[in-house]
Design an enzyme around this catalytic site. Structure first.
Site, mmCIF file in Angstrom:
data_model
loop_
_atom_site.group_PDB
_atom_site.id
_atom_site.type_symbol
_atom_site.label_atom_id
_atom_site.label_comp_id
_atom_site.label_asym_id
_atom_site.label_seq_id
_atom_site.Cartn_x
_atom_site.Cartn_y
_atom_site.Cartn_z
ATOM 1 N N GLY A 11 -30.994 42.330 61.420
ATOM 2 C CA GLY A 11 -30.487 40.770 61.421
ATOM 3 C C GLY A 11 -29.819 40.353 62.762
ATOM 4 N NE ARG A 72 -33.486 44.453 58.103
ATOM 5 C CZ ARG A 72 -32.948 43.145 57.922
ATOM 6 N NH1 ARG A 72 -33.235 42.128 57.361
ATOM 7 N NH2 ARG A 72 -31.709 43.066 58.049
ATOM 8 C CB SER A 73 -40.607 47.603 62.720
ATOM 9 O OG SER A 73 -41.554 48.335 62.784
ATOM 10 N N GLY A 102 -28.067 47.247 63.812
ATOM 11 C CA GLY A 102 -27.210 47.683 62.694
ATOM 12 C C GLY A 102 -27.409 49.419 62.614
ATOM 13 C CG ASP A 103 -25.922 51.138 58.996
ATOM 14 O OD1 ASP A 103 -26.577 50.080 59.041
ATOM 15 O OD2 ASP A 103 -25.086 51.516 58.232
ATOM 16 N N GLY A 104 -29.029 50.937 60.364
ATOM 17 C CA GLY A 104 -30.497 51.374 60.207
ATOM 18 C C GLY A 104 -31.375 51.224 61.467
ATOM 19 C CB THR A 126 -24.448 43.580 61.395
ATOM 20 O OG1 THR A 126 -24.089 43.162 59.985
ATOM 21 C CG2 THR A 126 -23.221 44.612 61.508
ATOM 22 C CB ILE A 127 -22.407 38.204 60.441
ATOM 23 C CG1 ILE A 127 -23.291 38.284 59.322
ATOM 24 C CG2 ILE A 127 -22.931 37.698 61.812
ATOM 25 C CD1 ILE A 127 -23.359 36.802 58.688
ATOM 26 C CG ASP A 128 -23.271 42.024 56.920
ATOM 27 O OD1 ASP A 128 -23.209 40.626 56.520
ATOM 28 O OD2 ASP A 128 -24.374 42.569 56.520
ATOM 29 C CG ASP A 130 -22.064 46.449 57.043
ATOM 30 O OD1 ASP A 130 -22.486 46.310 58.266
ATOM 31 O OD2 ASP A 130 -22.791 46.358 56.277
ATOM 32 N NE ARG A 172 -25.816 44.730 54.788
ATOM 33 C CZ ARG A 172 -26.460 45.391 55.859
ATOM 34 N NH1 ARG A 172 -27.544 45.505 55.436
ATOM 35 N NH2 ARG A 172 -25.924 46.041 56.630
ATOM 36 N N GLY A 186 -6.338 30.106 54.284
ATOM 37 C CA GLY A 186 -5.244 29.644 53.014
ATOM 38 C C GLY A 186 -6.004 29.632 51.662
ATOM 39 N NE ARG A 245 -19.838 19.827 41.105
ATOM 40 C CZ ARG A 245 -19.240 19.358 40.203
ATOM 41 N NH1 ARG A 245 -18.695 20.356 39.146
ATOM 42 N NH2 ARG A 245 -19.356 18.296 39.570
ATOM 43 C CG HIS A 251 -29.578 32.797 56.128
ATOM 44 N ND1 HIS A 251 -29.987 32.900 54.557
ATOM 45 C CD2 HIS A 251 -30.162 34.121 56.403
ATOM 46 C CE1 HIS A 251 -30.261 34.482 54.325
ATOM 47 N NE2 HIS A 251 -30.419 34.795 55.175
ATOM 48 N NE ARG A 254 -28.738 37.068 60.079
ATOM 49 C CZ ARG A 254 -29.616 37.541 59.552
ATOM 50 N NH1 ARG A 254 -28.993 38.021 58.115
ATOM 51 N NH2 ARG A 254 -30.893 37.474 59.585
HETATM 52 P P1 ADP Z 1 -30.151 47.190 60.458
HETATM 53 O O1 ADP Z 1 -30.201 47.647 61.855
HETATM 54 O O2 ADP Z 1 -29.466 45.650 60.543
HETATM 55 O O3 ADP Z 1 -28.937 48.107 59.662
HETATM 56 P P2 ADP Z 1 -32.183 47.989 59.058
HETATM 57 O O4 ADP Z 1 -31.607 48.822 58.219
HETATM 58 O O5 ADP Z 1 -33.381 47.072 58.299
HETATM 59 O O6 ADP Z 1 -31.432 47.080 59.956
HETATM 60 O O7 ADP Z 1 -33.277 48.788 60.227
HETATM 61 C C1 ADP Z 1 -33.724 48.048 61.192
HETATM 62 C C2 ADP Z 1 -34.947 48.754 61.232
HETATM 63 O O8 ADP Z 1 -34.643 50.103 61.950
HETATM 64 C C3 ADP Z 1 -35.800 49.023 60.391
HETATM 65 O O9 ADP Z 1 -36.849 48.039 60.060
HETATM 66 C C4 ADP Z 1 -36.946 50.235 60.834
HETATM 67 O O10 ADP Z 1 -37.939 49.926 61.588
HETATM 68 C C5 ADP Z 1 -35.931 50.913 61.728
HETATM 69 N N1 ADP Z 1 -35.283 52.312 61.221
HETATM 70 C C6 ADP Z 1 -34.231 52.294 60.129
HETATM 71 N N2 ADP Z 1 -34.392 53.702 59.598
HETATM 72 C C7 ADP Z 1 -35.189 54.433 60.235
HETATM 73 C C8 ADP Z 1 -35.682 55.776 60.238
HETATM 74 N N3 ADP Z 1 -34.936 56.685 59.460
HETATM 75 N N4 ADP Z 1 -36.826 56.049 60.798
HETATM 76 C C9 ADP Z 1 -37.275 55.128 61.816
HETATM 77 N N5 ADP Z 1 -36.944 54.011 61.821
HETATM 78 C C10 ADP Z 1 -35.941 53.606 60.939
#
Ligand code: ADP
Length: 322
Positions: A11, A72-73, A102-104, A126-128, A130, A172, A186, A245, A251, A254
């Site tokens: 993100g 994202r890939s 982010g952590d992913g 990340t804005i989250d 987290d 999230r 407030g 409401r 978004h 972001r």
């Molecule tokens: P974020 O970085 O915001 O947490 P994601 O969790 O979607 O976002 O992770 C971003 C990208 O990191 C994924 O689309 C993927 O390409 C890569 N990625 C995440 N985990 C793995 C992994 N275990 N092995 C290889 N690539 C990874």
């Protein structure tokens, strides 16, 4: 001459552009040649890698989003594509990467480092807010200010028209954005996934407030309990006796021009990341906590669950003690 590259993954957040600008300037200052990887890990695989210079970062410090795009890939999860990414970096003689994500994204980079020895330093973005191990992630302050503006506007109409607004923030499973926004705007009610709640507990107090002249309510709800928004709005109508409401901020949180704080944090995060790589740190994440900046391993950052700060949780309890 050593080559270094920067990329954005996952993100996007506001603050990435100031980081990219400082990356170019600080790299050159340190005698490095800076490169951009466009479009995150997708761009690594597709060789969207280009040398960068001062003119590439002119006029971007005040812009949200990221000039070099993010993605994202799915392919990067596969070994063969990571080998292709490594071959592309070799073509440009790059063995150091600064990764905004982010952590992913950090987990992905760790795998890549272990397979191919490409050194990296992560900047939590990340804005989250987290990510375990850091109390601040790039983009959070801008998101909080966007939310503040939105709530200020909603308050205008809520107070004029005598309504309760259930305002849903992003985040999230993390209630940070909702909690800080509720405290600083407030709000009368703030519900987040980390804290169990019973609407019933607020009934007497809110009804009494209406009898004493209160004309409107602001309730801030975290994304993690967004499923409940409808129920909460209905509760305001049926049990508190006020029209309600729902407003989902979405978004807009972001985007927007990066705040002064995010520009400054971008600057500091990037200097620390480049310094780490020059000091031969191979696979770390720059973290920011009460005692300043530090470097942490992927295990400390991406394999643990983020926990909301206790003092914030205490403030929430105080805020809505009924
Ligand atoms: P974020 O970085 O915001 O947490 P994601 O969790 O979607 O976002 O992770 C971003 C990208 O990191 C994924 O689309 C993927 O390409 C890569 N990625 C995440 N985990 C793995 C992994 N275990 N092995 C290889 N690539 C990874």
């Amino acid at each position: 001459m050593k080559n270094i590259a920067i990329l954005c993954s996952g993100g996007d957040v506001s603050g990435m552009n100031p980081a990219i600008k400082h990356f170019v300037e600080y790299s050159i200052k340190k005698g490095l040649t800076p490169f951009f990887v466009y479009n995150g890990y997708e761009g690594l695989i597709d060789n969207k890698i280009m040398q960068a210079n001062y003119e590439d970062v002119a006029g971007i410090i005040n812009k949200g989003g990221t000039k070099i795009f993010s993605s994202r890939s799915k392919r990067f999860m596969q070994k063969e594509y990571r080998a292709q990414a490594k071959a592309n970096l070799d073509k440009h003689n790059i063995d150091m990467l600064v990764v905004l994500g982010g952590d992913g994204s950090f987990r992905g980079m760790e795998v890549f480092y272990k397979e191919h020895g490409i050194k990296f330093c992560g900047i939590p973005s990340t804005i989250d807010n987290d990510i375990a191990g850091t109390s601040y992630c790039l983009g959070v302050d801008t998101a909080l200010n966007v939310i503040r503006n939105a709530i200020d506007s909603i308050r205008d109409t809520a107070s004029s028209f005598g309504r309760a607004f259930v305002i849903e923030t992003m985040g999230r499973e993390c209630g940070y954005l909702a909690l800080v926004s509720a405290l600083t705007s407030g709000a009368e009610l703030c519900l987040i996934p980390e804290v169990p709640y019973r609407l019933q507990n607020y009934e007497n107090n809110f009804q009494k407030q209406i009898q004493n002249g209160r004309r409107y309510f602001i309730a801030v709800i975290a994304e993690g309990i967004a499923d409940e928004s409808q129920k909460i709005a209905q509760w305001f109508e049926e049990k508190i006796g006020i029209e309600s409401r729902i407003s989902i901020l979405g978004h807009i949180q972001r985007g927007g021009n990066p705040t002064v704080y995010d520009r400054l944090m971008a600057y500091k995060f990037v200097s620390h990341a480049i310094d780490a790589l020059l000091n031969n740190q191979t696979n770390s994440v720059v973290c920011f906590n009460e005692d300043g900046f530090s470097y942490k391993s992927i295990d400390e950052v991406a394999k643990r669950k983020y926990r909301l700060d206790n003092t914030l949780l205490k403030s929430l309890k105080e805020m809505q003690d009924v």
